[in-house]
Design a protein around this motif. Sequence first.
Motif, PDB file in Angstrom:
ATOM      1  N   ASP A 131       0.817  -1.209   0.000  1.00 58.41           N
ATOM      2  CA  ASP A 131       0.000   0.000   0.000  1.00 58.41           C
ATOM      3  C   ASP A 131       0.857   1.268   0.000  1.00 58.41           C
ATOM      4  O   ASP A 131       0.459   2.290  -0.580  1.00 58.41           O
TER       5      ASP A 131
ATOM      6  N   ASN B 270      -1.781   3.672  -1.648  1.00 60.87           N
ATOM      7  CA  ASN B 270      -3.184   3.353  -1.376  1.00 60.87           C
ATOM      8  C   ASN B 270      -3.587   3.954  -0.032  1.00 60.87           C
ATOM      9  O   ASN B 270      -3.074   3.548   1.007  1.00 60.87           O
TER      10      ASN B 270
ATOM     11  N   SER C  25      -5.806   4.066  -4.978  1.00 61.90           N
ATOM     12  CA  SER C  25      -4.340   4.081  -5.121  1.00 61.90           C
ATOM     13  C   SER C  25      -3.914   5.044  -6.232  1.00 61.90           C
ATOM     14  O   SER C  25      -4.737   5.608  -6.941  1.00 61.90           O
TER      15      SER C  25
END
Length: 270
Positions: A137, A142, A167
């Motif tokens: 992430d 994200n 994202s």
Amino acid sequence: MKEIIMKERNFSLRTVNVMRYVMPLREGGSLPALAEADDGFNYVLKFKGAGQREKALIAELIGGEVARLLGLKVPELVFANLDEAFGRSEGDEEIQDLLKGSQGLNLGLHFLSKAVTFDPGASSVDEELASKIVWLDAYITNVDRTYRNTNLLIWNRELWLIDHGASFLFHHSWENFEKHAKSPFSMIKDHVLLPMAGKLEKVDHEMKSKITPDKISAILDLVPDEWLMASRDVESPDEGRKVYEEFLLLRLENSSVFVKEAQDARKALI
């Protein structure tokens, strides 16, 4: 059915036709829905006519396939075709407008029946797996894996990742992507798994070794030209793919920056 083959992997992204709108899944800008397709399966449908439009679908596709490349569990992604006549009988005007604005190619995630939302207060995650998810992430920037909305499911006693549409923050302004690629991504401090992610430095090498320029190119080849051109940010689909490719490769080269940011944020928490 049409199949788009990913290079260097025994993998394909199928195209299904949406047959029935079953129900909306939650309120919000993206208005995802549960839908039945002509292959007999149900999918969580992400519509190009909602919220961030095609950019959310691009982020969902790239983010999901990067996660899969890294060995993380993500429901199968499919292209979901919405016929021109679909939704005419829908009684809800908002949903009908959404369906009309989403004719053509959308994106679906295989519905994991009886899956339950991950509860960080009731469940623990292996330290290494948590570190891999936090790394992912931070890599794809994200912002949407927080305590408020974990976007993690428990299915068959395993942890599955969903919803990567938030994202690639840079593509909403499409300027100075190099700066974004080298950023520490301070919002990682809100990640639901950060307290459990004690092996970030260890997984950094492993994750980087799985991502190659050829594999990134193969993932980007899956993105439909029409999605890339929809926002008119680029002159051609190839130009759009090139920007995403350079962003991902440059961010990979500078992974130590976002890994350190995550480690520092974790220290502040514990």
